[in-house]
Every structure is written in structure tokens, then in C-alpha cells.
Design a protein around this motif. Sequence first.
Motif, short mmCIF file in Angstrom:
data_model
loop_
_atom_site.label_atom_id
_atom_site.label_comp_id
_atom_site.label_asym_id
_atom_site.label_seq_id
_atom_site.Cartn_x
_atom_site.Cartn_y
_atom_site.Cartn_z
N GLN A 553 109.83 56.31 19.51
CA GLN A 553 108.44 55.98 19.78
C GLN A 553 108.19 55.83 21.29
O GLN A 553 107.18 56.31 21.82
CB GLN A 553 108.04 54.69 19.04
CG GLN A 553 108.03 54.78 17.52
CD GLN A 553 109.43 54.75 16.90
OE1 GLN A 553 110.39 54.45 17.59
NE2 GLN A 553 109.51 55.07 15.62
N GLN A 556 108.10 59.21 23.04
CA GLN A 556 106.85 59.94 22.86
C GLN A 556 105.84 59.52 23.91
O GLN A 556 105.13 60.34 24.50
CB GLN A 556 106.29 59.68 21.46
CG GLN A 556 107.05 60.37 20.34
CD GLN A 556 106.48 60.04 18.96
OE1 GLN A 556 105.52 59.27 18.84
NE2 GLN A 556 107.06 60.64 17.92
N GLN A 557 105.80 58.23 24.16
CA GLN A 557 104.88 57.71 25.18
C GLN A 557 105.35 58.10 26.58
O GLN A 557 104.56 58.50 27.43
CB GLN A 557 104.78 56.19 25.06
CG GLN A 557 104.25 55.69 23.71
CD GLN A 557 104.37 54.19 23.56
OE1 GLN A 557 104.74 53.48 24.50
NE2 GLN A 557 104.06 53.69 22.37
N SER A 559 107.24 60.64 27.56
CA SER A 559 107.16 62.07 27.88
C SER A 559 105.74 62.49 28.23
O SER A 559 105.53 63.55 28.84
CB SER A 559 107.67 62.90 26.69
OG SER A 559 106.90 62.63 25.53
N GLN A 560 104.74 61.64 27.86
CA GLN A 560 103.34 61.95 28.17
C GLN A 560 102.93 61.39 29.53
O GLN A 560 101.86 61.73 30.03
CB GLN A 560 102.44 61.39 27.07
CG GLN A 560 102.65 62.05 25.70
CD GLN A 560 101.90 61.33 24.59
OE1 GLN A 560 101.14 60.39 24.83
NE2 GLN A 560 102.10 61.78 23.35
N GLN A 561 103.78 60.55 30.11
CA GLN A 561 103.45 59.98 31.41
C GLN A 561 103.67 61.01 32.52
O GLN A 561 104.64 61.76 32.50
CB GLN A 561 104.31 58.75 31.68
CG GLN A 561 104.03 57.57 30.75
CD GLN A 561 104.94 56.39 31.01
OE1 GLN A 561 105.68 56.37 31.99
NE2 GLN A 561 104.89 55.39 30.13
N GLU A 562 102.81 60.99 33.47
CA GLU A 562 102.88 61.92 34.59
C GLU A 562 104.13 61.62 35.42
O GLU A 562 104.40 60.48 35.79
CB GLU A 562 101.63 61.81 35.46
CG GLU A 562 101.58 62.85 36.56
CD GLU A 562 100.29 62.76 37.36
OE1 GLU A 562 100.22 63.43 38.41
OE2 GLU A 562 99.38 62.02 36.94
N ASP A 565 109.10 63.67 33.67
CA ASP A 565 110.09 64.74 33.61
C ASP A 565 110.74 65.04 34.95
O ASP A 565 111.67 65.83 35.05
CB ASP A 565 109.46 66.02 33.03
CG ASP A 565 108.25 66.48 33.85
OD1 ASP A 565 107.83 65.74 34.76
OD2 ASP A 565 107.75 67.59 33.56
N ALA A 589 113.78 65.55 24.42
CA ALA A 589 112.38 65.25 24.75
C ALA A 589 111.98 65.90 26.07
O ALA A 589 110.87 65.67 26.58
CB ALA A 589 112.17 63.74 24.83
#
Length: 610
Positions: A553, A556-557, A559-562, A565, A589
Amino acid sequence: MLSLSRGIGAARTFPLQRASRALSLFCSATMASDAAAAKKRVLIVGGVAGGASCAARLRRLDEKAEITIFEKGPYVSFANCGLPYYVGEVIKEQSSLLVANAAKFDKWFNVAVKENTEVVSIDRKAKTVVARDVTTGTDTVHPYDYLVLSPGGNAVRPPLPGIDLPGIFSIKTVPEANAIKSWIAEKGVKRAVVIGGGFIGMEMVENLVHRGIECDLVEAMNQVMPPFDPELVEPVHERLRSKGVTLHLGDAVAGFEPGTSGADGSSKEEGAGLLRVLTKSGKKLEADLVLLVIGVRPETTLARQAGLTLGARGGIQVDEQMRTSDPDIFAVGDAVEVKEVVTGEQTLIPLAGPANRQGRIVADVITGNEPSRFRGSQGSSVLGLFGLTLAGTGASEKTLKRLGLSYDKVYLHANNHAGYYPGARQMDLKLLFDPKDGRVLGMQAVGEEGVEKRVDVVAMAIQKGATVFDLEEAELCYAPQFGSAKDPVNLAGMVAANSLRGTHPLVHWDRVDLGALLAEPGAVLVDVREPGELVKVGSVAGAVNMPLSGLRQQLQQLSQQEGADAKKYYIYCQVGLRGYLATRQFLQAGLDAVNISGGFKSFQQVAPKL
């Protein structure tokens, strides 16, 4: 005519009979001469492991050889590895240490043993030795066809101030062990200082404590058991301290002086002893007994005087068949230099196992039984200490670094048998391997049970040139009280193999600059243990806690943060498994992640060195 014929026949028969008898006598004499020439005269200097093994196998291979062993001490074959336990009264009787005596060698093997006899010189040209009876001083000359040197090593005894004071002992022979036992009994020894933290030093500490004697241990290096890598020795330090042993690491002995107790052993002041040990750091340690066990040097006096070639390490130089620079003289045991099989380096390995094998090889070569060769030694060894076992085989990381050889490593903290079966104990393993092909280079392990079993498996893997891929496929015995379906050896192989395949990127605590990592915006240290574990056993300052139980969980959060990566995540758990699982989740991920091998348990072991 008939009479004449008979007469002529008889006249001709007499010379033929005489000639036949003469020929028979000549053949018998020739055969006896040939037999005498074929009878090999083999002299062996020193018994114990190498020399005694050589004599016994030589007799099994050649019933006619004349075999003589010269032993300058009173016991031709004794278990010197048992001496500390004899002092500690774990082994009650001296007779238990005597593997074979002169009478047994005579009756069983028809080998002449001359105890209390020291070989003092070798005449290589005449092929003779001079042997001296140490009780009478009488010299005798003995010819040889082959000479085998098995003189062992001498305990290092540096010329320090006060070194000859009463109460300072080495321990390498039965008489020395008896002298220590007598001193303890007569002086009522309460406190001892052991100088040297190698195998014998550790065993002596354990056995003195077993007898109720308080111990200080002085070791010039920053760790005990110098052949091992420091992180594997940390549990040994902890166990010693838990038993009341005071460690003086990174400190060397500077000298000795008489103590402040009375001549009759009565104290003039609190904590007084019969002796005082002075260290280079300025400490003054009171003791009633001092044991000097800082190592052994190869005994090469005879070899040097005879002009035999010595190696760079000071031992006798031999070839693969244990021949010295003189083809009729062989050498075995602690006095010789041998090849370390992993690194190819010439070294000194004073262990009983290799010495026994060397003695057998010499017997094979002398008899021409087979083209026997000593392949070298990988230094397989084990120490038992207060219920803890420390074992190793092959090259250590320290050795690989010193020689500039390429290597990688993995750490594993695994139970000795199935965790659901009562009595499981955790052991720490370190596997070293070649990053090019996965060839196993070495293993060290420490724990309470099952340690030497795993190291023995890896010792054979090294001997056969096996790789970590072989270890992950090894089929080992399994029942819940003995191991696990995935044995720790398999697991170590799996971790290393996955690392080489690229599916399990690894890094190690000693290769991570924590200060720089935590200050770097693009690096994140992630602890995937549960919050309660952090409170109970501690954590690394600056780490972000992302428990494995809720990691999917959070990822998921994340990997969406700027910019997530663009960062690199250094992941750890308690022992490594959950770190691996978390690393796989991070990678899938789309995030850059590595697992820190061995987890927080390894951090605790290397933290003092970081």
C-alpha cells in the motif's frame, strides 16, 4: 662297460652337483643382498601427528622397511589439542592424551621408537643423522635411505623483561601441562592472565574459568581469533565478557615483574598476585599464573643447519610430495610451508588434519605406492568456547583484501534447525565467492549448534571447486531436529546466486557510508521491520520505517510521488529475508532498491568497526 658308464656318469655328476649347490648358494646370497638393498631405512624426526601417521602408513605399505622414530620428548604420539582440557580437568587422566606409546608402535607396527632422543645434526652427503639421548647426553649415528622431518613448531617466547619469572608458562607438551596443573594446585591460583587470543588462548581461558579462576585476556590485535573476520568474532567477545573474562584488545604485553603478594602466596594488599603483567598501554595486571600463547614458529633448526631451502614465511620449503630441496629428505606438519588452495599463497597452517595427510603422502611416495600429492590446505578450523562454536574454511575477507583478489560476500542469520522444533538456535554465516563465476572462496560461521556441520559442507564444496549455484542445489539431510528443508547452506547459496543473477541486488554495511547516505537527498534508508521490533532491539538512526506488512500500500502511494523513481532505497530488516522480499517489491514498482545483507543483526556486529 656298464660299470664304466656308471663310473663315468658318477664322475660327471659330482661336479654338476657341486656347481648346482654353488649356483644355489650364489643365488641365495644375491637374493639376500638384493633384499637387504631393497629394505628401506627410514628415519622420522618427531612423532605426534605427521611423523606418527607417516610411520604407521609406511608399515602398512611396506612390511620390510626399517622404520625409526626419534622423539625428543617423553611421548611419541599425544593429543596436544587436548592439553587445555587436561589443564581444565575436563580430561581427567593424562593417559587419555597418549594416542600411542613406544610399546604400541613396536608391537603393532614393528617401528622402533626412541623417546627422549633429539636428532642434533644431519649429514646429507653420508646420509646419516646424529641422535642425542637427552637424559645421558650420549650421541649415536644412524644411517638412512629416507629422512622425514616432523619437528613441529616452537611456542613464541619473546625476550621481554621478566619473561623467565616463575609462573609464566607456555603449553605445547604434556610436561608443560603438568607443570601448569601443579602450579595451580600448589599456589592456589585465583587469577590468571592469558596472553594471546588464538585457538589455544581461547581454550585455556575457557578451561581456567571452568576451574573457577578469573581471567584477563591480552591480545595485540583489536579482536580475538585473528584468522577470522572481525564481525564474526563479535559474538565471541560478547560470550567471553558474559563469563567474566576481562578483554584487553589492541594492547600488547610489554613485560613482567614480581607481584605484590607475599612469597607464601598471602596477599599484602587487595587484589595482589604472584606476578604482574605490564602492557604497552600502561596497564598493570595482577596474576598468580601467566600463560603465554601468542603463537608458534616452525622448528627449522635441523633443516637450516643441513642447508635445506626455507620459504619466505620461515618454514621448510617442500613440493607437492612433501620433498625438501634434498630429494631423500621429506618434511611434514607445522614446520613446512604449504599452498593455501583458494589463493595459491604459500603459508603456514599448523593444523593436525593437514599434518596427518602429509605424513600419509610421504609414506606413499617412499614406497612408490601411488603418485600421492598434497593439494594444499584451506585452513578448515573450529573453536568451541563456552557453548559457542566458531568455524571457518577457505579464505577470509581480510586475506582476499590483502591479496587484492576479487570477491563478493553474503551474510545470513539462520536457525540451526526448523524453527517450529524446540531448541532452535540462530547462527551467523558469511559466505565469500568469486563475482565472476560464483566459485566459493570461503565461509565463516558462529553460533551455538550446527555451525561446524555447515562449514564442513562448504569445505568440501571448496575442495571440489563448487560454486554458489551448487550450494543452492545441494541435497542435504533434513529432519526438523537437524535442519530445515532449505538448509542454511542452501540459503547462503540462494542469496549469493540471486545476487549474481541480478534479481537480488545487495550492499553491505561496511560498504555504506551512513553519514553520506543520510545526508544525500537521493538516498533513503528503509527499515521494513514492525514498529515493535524497533523499540525492542533498536534501529539505525535516520532510517525510515516502512513495515513489510503494509509495504504494498505504501509503495502504491510512493510510486505516485514526484521524484520517487529518482531515489535509491537502501533496505534492511532484522536478518535479511524481509529485506529481500521488500527489495523485490520496490524493484517491481519501478524503484531503485538494494537489500543490505544480513539486516540489523549484521549492523550490530559491524557497527563498532564503522
